[in-house]
Design an enzyme around this catalytic site. Structure first.
Site, PDB file in Angstrom:
ATOM      1  N   GLY A  29       0.814  -1.207   0.000  1.00 19.92           N
ATOM      2  CA  GLY A  29       0.000   0.000   0.000  1.00 19.92           C
ATOM      3  C   GLY A  29       0.845   1.254   0.000  1.00 19.92           C
ATOM      4  O   GLY A  29       2.067   1.175  -0.115  1.00 19.92           O
ATOM      5  N   ASN A  30       0.198   2.399   0.100  1.00 26.26           N
ATOM      6  CA  ASN A  30       0.932   3.660   0.188  1.00 26.26           C
ATOM      7  C   ASN A  30       0.254   4.594   1.184  1.00 26.26           C
ATOM      8  O   ASN A  30      -0.781   4.264   1.743  1.00 26.26           O
ATOM      9  CB  ASN A  30       1.068   4.298  -1.202  1.00 26.26           C
ATOM     10  CG  ASN A  30      -0.272   4.679  -1.791  1.00 26.26           C
ATOM     11  OD1 ASN A  30      -0.966   5.552  -1.273  1.00 26.26           O
ATOM     12  ND2 ASN A  30      -0.647   3.997  -2.873  1.00 26.26           N
TER      13      ASN A  30
END
Ligand code: C5P
Length: 223
Positions: A29-30
């Site tokens: 993810g980010n």
């Protein structure tokens, strides 16, 4: 109406950051919070849009009142949600931080610890903005570019490759810009080059300036 330049327009906004599954309990993810996307959705409402849809990938930012929110997790899901709604919208704003890579194999069970290192093979995700830009879509397309330097060059390259009408570039290394902050510093590029360099301001205000500019260009196209 000067204060409602998006009157009668239907706007599709993406925000947040995609998650790409590794196994049932893990993902890549980010840090995107979805604040910029939510601010754009709110600004579109404020500028008189007839309908605003916010496609949110794991966004912690709240949905502005009156906006329809569609939840997605991955780049693939975002692609489907966007492409399925494209023709029902006059403008698309792609503020989401979409993963560029995803695990090539998604494990159906939790990966067990190994003695040694573990290799995770990654493959490219679909580029949603590129897909929109090359789909024959006749609406107005705005992309984002999170850069760490040389924004002008990369933004113009993105605008041409992905066939966008505007690119909003922000240097994520600047103070008061980028992921999780309440303010942003946007440079807006059009086919002719730099159109506006906005100083640090609230994401809400930056969103309004961006959409006002977009509305002017849409009107000029239509005229
Ligand atoms: O190439 P880059 O990822 O920097 O481009 C950023 C822009 O492209 C953003 O508007 C982002 O939402 C969009 N994008 C996309 N699909 C991807 C990667 C980026 O729509 N797989």
């Amino acid at each position: 109406d000067l204060h409602k330049p998006l009157a009668g327009k239907r706007i599709l906004v993406t925000g947040g950051g995609t998650r790409e599954r590794i196994d049932p309990v893990r993902y890549l993810g980010n840090d995107s919070s979805g604040k910029m996307g939510a601010a754009i959705a709110a600004a579109a409402q404020e500028l008189g849009a007839q309908k605003v849809t916010f496609i949110a990938a794991n966004a912690t930012a709240a949905t502005p009142p009156g906006v329809e929110r569609i939840e997605v997790e991955s780049a693939e899901q975002m692609l489907e949600a966007v492409m399925g709604r494209l023709s029902a919208n006059d403008m698309v704003v792609k503020a989401a931080a979409v993963a560029d890579y995803r695990p090539k194999h998604v494990f159906s069970r939790k990966i067990k610890k190994q003695e040694d290192s573990l290799m995770l093979e990654l493959e490219r995700t679909p580029d949603i903005l590129h897909t929109i830009g090359h789909s024959g879509y006749s609406g107005f397309v705005i992309g984002f570019a999170a850069e760490t330097g040389e924004a002008a060059e990369y933004a113009m390259d993105k605008l041409r490759r992905k066939n966008c009408d505007l690119i909003a570039a922000n240097n994520v290394l600047l103070e008061g810009a980028g992921f999780g902050t309440d303010t942003n510093v946007l440079e807006i590029y059009g086919p002719e080059g730099l159109v506006a360099a906005l100083p640090a301001m609230s994401k809400q205000e930056a969103a309004k300036r961006l959409l006002t500019l977009a509305a002017e260009r849409m009107a000029a196209h239509a005229a």
